[in-house]
Each structure stands twice: as C-alpha cells, then as structure tokens.
Design a protein around this motif. Structure first.
Motif, PDB file in Angstrom:
ATOM      1  N   GLN A   1     -25.445  16.762 -15.465  1.00 39.08           N
ATOM      2  CA  GLN A   1     -25.672  17.077 -16.873  1.00 39.08           C
ATOM      3  C   GLN A   1     -26.673  16.109 -17.493  1.00 39.08           C
ATOM      4  O   GLN A   1     -27.581  16.522 -18.220  1.00 39.08           O
ATOM      5  N   ALA A   2     -26.521  14.830 -17.198  1.00 41.01           N
ATOM      6  CA  ALA A   2     -27.450  13.825 -17.724  1.00 41.01           C
ATOM      7  C   ALA A   2     -28.860  14.092 -17.219  1.00 41.01           C
ATOM      8  O   ALA A   2     -29.837  13.974 -17.967  1.00 41.01           O
ATOM      9  N   PHE A   3     -28.965  14.478 -15.952  1.00 43.76           N
ATOM     10  CA  PHE A   3     -30.255  14.806 -15.347  1.00 43.76           C
ATOM     11  C   PHE A   3     -30.902  15.992 -16.066  1.00 43.76           C
ATOM     12  O   PHE A   3     -32.102  15.981 -16.351  1.00 43.76           O
ATOM     13  N   CYS A   4     -30.099  16.994 -16.397  1.00 47.68           N
ATOM     14  CA  CYS A   4     -30.627  18.184 -17.074  1.00 47.68           C
ATOM     15  C   CYS A   4     -31.057  17.871 -18.505  1.00 47.68           C
ATOM     16  O   CYS A   4     -32.097  18.353 -18.981  1.00 47.68           O
ATOM     17  N   ILE A   5     -30.268  17.068 -19.180  1.00 42.48           N
ATOM     18  CA  ILE A   5     -30.532  16.775 -20.591  1.00 42.48           C
ATOM     19  C   ILE A   5     -31.841  16.024 -20.765  1.00 42.48           C
ATOM     20  O   ILE A   5     -32.567  16.228 -21.740  1.00 42.48           O
ATOM     21  N   THR A   6     -32.155  15.155 -19.810  1.00 43.85           N
ATOM     22  CA  THR A   6     -33.386  14.358 -19.935  1.00 43.85           C
ATOM     23  C   THR A   6     -34.633  15.233 -19.907  1.00 43.85           C
ATOM     24  O   THR A   6     -35.696  14.813 -20.363  1.00 43.85           O
ATOM     25  N   LYS A   7     -34.512  16.458 -19.393  1.00 47.25           N
ATOM     26  CA  LYS A   7     -35.656  17.363 -19.340  1.00 47.25           C
ATOM     27  C   LYS A   7     -36.030  17.878 -20.726  1.00 47.25           C
ATOM     28  O   LYS A   7     -37.173  18.247 -20.976  1.00 47.25           O
ATOM     29  N   ASN A   8     -35.030  17.944 -21.617  1.00 46.01           N
ATOM     30  CA  ASN A   8     -35.276  18.351 -23.005  1.00 46.01           C
ATOM     31  C   ASN A   8     -35.978  19.709 -23.090  1.00 46.01           C
ATOM     32  O   ASN A   8     -36.919  19.906 -23.868  1.00 46.01           O
TER      33      ASN A   8
ATOM     34  N   GLU B   1     -23.312  13.363 -13.860  1.00 44.18           N
ATOM     35  CA  GLU B   1     -24.663  12.910 -13.535  1.00 44.18           C
ATOM     36  C   GLU B   1     -25.663  14.067 -13.612  1.00 44.18           C
ATOM     37  O   GLU B   1     -26.797  13.884 -14.077  1.00 44.18           O
TER      38      GLU B   1
ATOM     39  N   GLU C   1     -25.048  19.639 -25.001  1.00 45.25           N
ATOM     40  CA  GLU C   1     -26.339  20.162 -24.537  1.00 45.25           C
ATOM     41  C   GLU C   1     -26.178  21.069 -23.329  1.00 45.25           C
ATOM     42  O   GLU C   1     -26.896  22.070 -23.196  1.00 45.25           O
TER      43      GLU C   1
END
Length: 231
Positions: A148-155, A146, A192
C-alpha cells in the motif's frame, strides 16, 4: 463472451473449437484465470470460456497443459499457458486499448509492481490453507502494508498511472478475494488504497468479471478445505 454452463471434468468432450474465436480454459473462481478474462474484457475482445473441474481434470485440458493449471489460451491453433504470459500476449495480439505504458522505463517499473505483489499471492494461499498460522498472517499483513505504501507514493489514480493498466488488473483478483481470509486483514487498508479499490469497482471490465463477496466466502470455504464445489 460465451461461458460453459458447468465445469467440464474427466471424460467430458472438449466443445468444438472455432478458429477465429479466442478460447480461455478457466475455472470459475480462479484468480489467475480472472487475470486473462479482465484483460480480454478491458480490450473488448470476443472470446469464449471453457470452465474445467480441477479436481477431475478433463483430458483435453491435460493435453494442452500437462500441469493441469488454468488459464490456458487457445487461438488459431496456438496454445499458451501461465496468466502473466497470456496477458502479455493479449497486449501484443490486440494493441488497441493498450494496458501498458508507452515509455519502456515506465513499463519496466509497472512490471516490477506486479512482481512485487507475487509474495502476497503466495501468502494468500498459505494463510487460506493454514488459518491458524499466525506467523504467515502477520507476514501477509506486513507485505500488504508495504505494498500500500508503495502504491501511494505513485500519487496516481491507478497503480500503473492515471489510467487503468495491466498492473491493476494483475493484482486485482487477490484484492477482490482478500476478505475471505478475515475482515481483520482488509480493515487495515489505508484510505488511499480503499479509494483505488473504489475506482476499480467502477470499471466495466472489473464488474463483468466480478464475483459477490458472499459467494467468494462460500467458494473459498470449500476450496481451502480441499473440497471445492465447482457447480
């Protein structure tokens, strides 16, 4: 930076203090203390480290922090405890090379990113002390996925933005250590997140505070068996 060669213990005297030099009471492989050292290194602040044996805590550490935990900061007659508070203080005392966003809303979001990582820190120790606790390990995997998904959305190149920031430094010590719980956990990192890890490993401040993977495995084998070897 100067570092005490050995971890000082009960009965050992406190090295002489210099009023103009910031001191961190630390433990050589403590991730909480590493937070403070990462911030100091990132800001190129002159400081010294006094490492303490946490199984035989020196009296001078307990005088400054009766809880006996590290890090403890001492500077110009002031003593401050708790890693996040110390790092916030360092940002205020030494505003050059800022690690926090200028925008207050972004700062709030970045602090949320640090707080969101807190349960992962707790599970790191729970799994480390109880390697057969499959439920805890499963929860750790879930939270890491979760996060990692949170970090990736920041782009962005780093978790708090396109430049290295406080968020990255506050969570890095546990990411650096996560492999000690088993390769099966780090094997689940998505590309990512691996790219972020690769970027972090090129940062001079991270390199200055780094401990080899092999050494961390050795240190934590003793630590989680409650038989830590400090020197």
């Amino acid at each position: 930076m100067s570092v005490s060669r050995q971890h000082l213990k009960t009965g050992d005297p406190n090295p002489p203090l210099r009023h103009d030099v910031l001191r961190i009471y630390s433990m050589g492989f403590c991730p909480f203390a590493q937070r403070a050292r990462l911030v100091l290194a990132a800001k190129n602040i002159k400081y010294e480290v006094v490492n303490c044996n946490l199984n035989q805590k020196p009296e001078f550490l307990l005088e400054r922090n009766p809880a006996g935990t590290v890090p403890v900061l001492e500077y110009q007659g002031n003593v401050v405890t708790e890693s996040l508070i110390i790092c916030d203080l360092l940002e205020d005392l030494f505003p050059d090379k800022p690690l926090k966003a200028k925008d207050p809303f972004q700062r709030a979001k970045n602090r949320l990113a640090v707080d969101k990582f807190g349960p992962i820190v707790s599970l790191f120790y729970k799994v480390g002390y109880n390697p057969n606790d499959t439920e805890a390990k499963g929860t750790l995997r879930k939270l890491l996925k979760e996060y990692q998904a949170f970090c990736i959305t920041k782009n962005t190149n780093f978790i708090g933005g396109d430049q290295l920031g406080m968020v990255d430094l506050m969570i890095w010590p546990w990411i650096e250590r996560m492999h000690v719980l088993g390769d099966d956990i780090v094997a689940e990192y998505v590309p990512e997140f691996k790219a972020w890890i690769d970027r972090m490993e090129t940062i001079p401040a991270v390199q200055a505070c780094q401990i080899s993977k092999e050494k961390l495995v050795q240190l934590y084998a003793g630590y989680f068996a409650r038989n830590a070897v400090y020197d």
